[in-house]
Design an enzyme around this catalytic site. Structure first.
Site, PDB file in Angstrom:
ATOM      1  N   ARG A   1      -5.258  -4.850   6.046  1.00 56.45           N
ATOM      2  CA  ARG A   1      -5.861  -6.149   6.401  1.00 56.45           C
ATOM      3  C   ARG A   1      -7.260  -6.319   5.816  1.00 56.45           C
ATOM      4  NH1 ARG A   1      -4.873  -2.774  10.500  1.00 56.45           N
ATOM      5  NH2 ARG A   1      -6.562  -2.037  11.857  1.00 56.45           N
TER       6      ARG A   1
ATOM      7  N   GLU B   1      -4.836  -7.065  14.643  1.00 50.96           N
ATOM      8  CA  GLU B   1      -4.376  -5.715  14.308  1.00 50.96           C
ATOM      9  C   GLU B   1      -5.550  -4.741  14.439  1.00 50.96           C
ATOM     10  OE1 GLU B   1      -0.745  -4.922  11.488  1.00 50.96           O
ATOM     11  OE2 GLU B   1      -2.532  -4.571  10.304  1.00 50.96           O
TER      12      GLU B   1
ATOM     13  N   HIS C   1      -5.033 -33.756  16.914  1.00 53.09           N
ATOM     14  CA  HIS C   1      -3.921 -34.588  17.382  1.00 53.09           C
ATOM     15  C   HIS C   1      -2.793 -33.735  17.935  1.00 53.09           C
ATOM     16  CE1 HIS C   1      -5.694 -38.275  15.794  1.00 53.09           C
ATOM     17  NE2 HIS C   1      -6.229 -37.442  14.914  1.00 53.09           N
TER      18      HIS C   1
ATOM     19  N   LYS D   1       0.838  -1.195   0.000  1.00 55.97           N
ATOM     20  CA  LYS D   1       0.000   0.000   0.000  1.00 55.97           C
ATOM     21  C   LYS D   1       0.878   1.252   0.000  1.00 55.97           C
ATOM     22  CE  LYS D   1      -3.625   2.242   2.682  1.00 55.97           C
ATOM     23  NZ  LYS D   1      -4.537   2.163   3.813  1.00 55.97           N
TER      24      LYS D   1
ATOM     25  N   GLU E   1      10.452  -4.718   4.527  1.00 56.54           N
ATOM     26  CA  GLU E   1      10.546  -6.100   4.042  1.00 56.54           C
ATOM     27  C   GLU E   1      10.266  -6.168   2.549  1.00 56.54           C
ATOM     28  OE1 GLU E   1       8.854  -5.072   6.671  1.00 56.54           O
ATOM     29  OE2 GLU E   1       9.058  -6.448   8.358  1.00 56.54           O
TER      30      GLU E   1
HETATM   31  O1  F6P Z   1       3.090  -3.198   9.807  1.00 55.80           O
HETATM   32  C1  F6P Z   1       1.737  -3.373   9.648  1.00 55.80           C
HETATM   33  C2  F6P Z   1       1.261  -2.953   8.293  1.00 55.80           C
HETATM   34  O2  F6P Z   1       1.162  -1.584   8.228  1.00 55.80           O
HETATM   35  C3  F6P Z   1      -0.049  -3.633   7.981  1.00 55.80           C
HETATM   36  O3  F6P Z   1      -1.137  -2.964   8.473  1.00 55.80           O
HETATM   37  C4  F6P Z   1       0.010  -3.729   6.507  1.00 55.80           C
HETATM   38  O4  F6P Z   1      -0.906  -4.669   6.028  1.00 55.80           O
HETATM   39  C5  F6P Z   1       1.448  -4.129   6.305  1.00 55.80           C
HETATM   40  O5  F6P Z   1       2.149  -3.378   7.273  1.00 55.80           O
HETATM   41  C6  F6P Z   1       2.021  -3.901   4.928  1.00 55.80           C
HETATM   42  O6  F6P Z   1       1.968  -2.560   4.542  1.00 55.80           O
HETATM   43  P1  F6P Z   1       2.182  -2.143   3.042  1.00 55.80           P
HETATM   44  O7  F6P Z   1       1.093  -2.744   2.221  1.00 55.80           O
HETATM   45  O8  F6P Z   1       2.133  -0.640   3.027  1.00 55.80           O
HETATM   46  O9  F6P Z   1       3.522  -2.648   2.579  1.00 55.80           O
END
Ligand code: F6P
Length: 546
Positions: free
Chosen positions: A272, A357, A388, A209, A215
């Site tokens: 989310r 969240e 199990h 977003k 990451e």
């Molecule tokens: O760290 C949480 C968060 O902001 C989530 O709410 C979101 O889904 C995720 O990181 C990824 O964010 P982005 O789509 O901006 O990479």
């Protein structure tokens, strides 16, 4: 919330407290013996989803009081405000309008005076066009080969929804293509996801977003290097092998992706709550635009049910209120979600972000400390595997763990007696949890005295059972919307902002500070606590031994 009493001062809350005192020892055995119709009566059905909530520790009075609590908490007005596009995400001053993502063409929802529904359908159209070109082989890679592998790079809402939906709808997917999902900044994730792929046939979907997430940006950069290394280093290859899903065109273009290959969404879609936005591009490529539209239609059917049905027959409201009941009046700390459907194996993981969240909050929307427990821990695994493993604790442990069982009438892969056995286990588990096995029954089986206590099941352990015809794209949409609106219901009662997530920020900021301390050539001057300083020094020593 002006003019509304704080939650614990509301009449219905106080009445629920008094009522809980009266019925908390009441056993489900008694409730079922006293009312032979309870099993059919305490159920609700809508849009093809059947909910049996009879095996909960509730009476008609409990349900009436919970519905009154919803009224007194202004749930109806909250729902209307969400569907009207009001800025109900107060701390970020945004609408929370995921329901617009599945609004049918021709309907209208205004955000700041602009109808967003035509924009939603324009993006869906562009996604469908792209998905068809990739699936049909018209979209060619840099060397002229068609795309056979799609790798979604994202994290949180930009990963969990796409992975869950891909796994859930695998039955409907193009089996000639390979789909992978990379989220963790641990390099192993990307390396393992790409090791057997041919770059010439691989398309990356960079999903973020914000397009700033550590990451995702790190993985996307390394994926670009992997691609270029495999295709001779011509940077022109990037345009054919990378597309983006984001709200941030500037960052997408800075990364080197042509914004013509960017699929947008809007700040009123929370991460989310985004699997049915362009974030679902990998899903659409996997199952095709028609199935994706069926998924959206399923979401929309549940939205309409939630928006219009009376609380006492409203599936998300009932689920949400029951969660409030156990969380706030029985001290339950978790909810287990147990899908008896292998394709839903990632559903509990998906729900963890959606639920925790959203409602993992300790202050009200006005910023006042809440005086009651809010969002419980959601967890789970598909049945029968969980049986199990951790079910022992649910059956005989000291904690109260309300469970949601999910099952389907038809198997997507009918195989001998498997499906009957699977469903027999759903019914058996809910029966065992509710009714248990008494001391007398255990004795009557000839159990030696010393083993009797170990073999007694006290029962009275609550569960919901959710049944549907079969797992289709539409059913998946209905199930996800069911939980989205259950979360909304809980958040409305607790009066928390279910759409912000400030709690994830501190760790992110601290990591940004620590990265250069790990990477610097010179020994850094550390200003953390003694534990953190010590671990940083230790790690630097370990990595220098490479
Ligand atoms: O760290 C949480 C968060 O902001 C989530 O709410 C979101 O889904 C995720 O990181 C990824 O964010 P982005 O789509 O901006 O990479």
């Amino acid at each position: 919330m002006t003019g509304m009493l704080p939650l614990t001062a509301r009449q219905s809350w106080k009445a629920l407290q008094a009522h809980q005192e009266k019925i908390r020892e009441l056993h489900l055995r008694t409730l079922f013996v006293d009312d032979a119709t309870r099993g059919e009566r305490m159920s609700a059905e809508a849009v093809g989803i059947y909910l049996d909530y009879s095996k909960n520790r509730v009476t008609d009075e409990t349900l009436a009081l919970l519905c009154r609590l919803a009224e007194e908490s202004g749930l109806r007005e909250r729902v209307d405000a969400m569907f009207r596009g009001e800025k109900i995400n107060l701390t970020e001053n945004r609408a929370a309008l995921h329901v617009a993502l599945r609004a049918p063409r021709g309907t209208s929802i205004l955000v700041d005076g602009t109808d967003v529904v035509p924009e939603v359908h324009a993006v869906l159209g562009a996604m469908a066009d792209f998905a068809n070109r990739v699936r049909g082989g018209a979209w060619k890679g840099h060397t002229g080969q068609p795309i056979r592998n799609v790798v979604n790079i994202g994290i949180g809402g930009s990963d969990l929804g796409p992975v869950m939906a891909y796994e859930a709808l695998k039955h409907y997917s193009d089996r000639a293509m390979t789909f992978r999902f990379v989220s963790n900044v641990d390099g192993t994730d990307l390396v393992e996801a790409t090791r057997d792929l041919d770059p010439a046939e691989t398309l990356f979907i960079a999903s973020s977003k914000t397009f700033t997430t550590l990451e995702t940006m790190t993985n996307a950069e390394s994926a670009r290097q992997w691609l270029l290394a495999g295709l001779g280093g011509d940077v022109k290859a990037v345009a054919k092998h990378f597309v983006a899903v984001s709200t941030n065109a500037r960052k997408v273009s800075e990364f080197g992706i042509d914004t013509a290959n960017m699929f947008g969404f809007w700040d009123w879609v929370g991460g989310r709550y985004s699997m049915d936005s362009a974030i679902g591009l990998s899903t659409m490529v996997a199952v095709g635009p028609e199935n994706f539209r069926a998924l959206l239609d399923g979401f929309h059917q549940m939205d309409e049910h939630f928006r219009t049905s009376p609380f006492e027959r409203n599936l998300p409201v009932l689920l949400g209120l029951l969660t409030v009941w156990y969380t706030d009046f029985f001290g339950a700390e978790t909810v287990a979600v147990l899908p008896y459907e292998q394709y839903l194996k990632r559903f509990p993981a998906y729900l963890q972000q959606l639920t925790m969240e959203s409602n993992g909050k300790h202050v009200t929307r006005e910023g006042v400390e809440v005086g009651y427990p809010t969002g419980p821990i959601y967890w789970g695994e598909p049945g029968t595997n969980g049986q199990h493993s951790f079910y022992q604790l649910i059956h005989q442990g000291t904690r109260l763990i309300p469970c949601d069982f999910i099952g389907f009438g038809y198997a997507l892969n009918p195989l001998g007696r498997h499906h009957d056995m699977l469903l027999a286990n759903v019914f058996a588990q809910t029966e065992a949890l509710a009714f248990g096995k008494t001391r007398e029954q255990v004795r009557a089986e000839g159990t030696p005295d010393r083993l009797v206590p170990h073999r007694v099941f006290e029962g009275n352990r609550p569960s919901n059972t959710i049944l549907a015809d079969r797992l289709t794209p539409a059913t998946l949409g209905k199930l996800v919307a069911l939980y989205e609106h259950s979360v909304f219901t809980q958040g409305a009662i607790w009066n928390v902002d279910s759409f912000d997530q400030w709690g994830v920020e501190l760790g992110k900021a601290l990591a940004q500070r620590i990265i250069p301390e790990l990477e610097s050539e010179k020994e850094p001057t550390l200003g953390h606590d003694s534990s953190t300083n010590n671990m940083i020094r230790r790690y630097r020593k370990l990595r220098n031994r490479r």
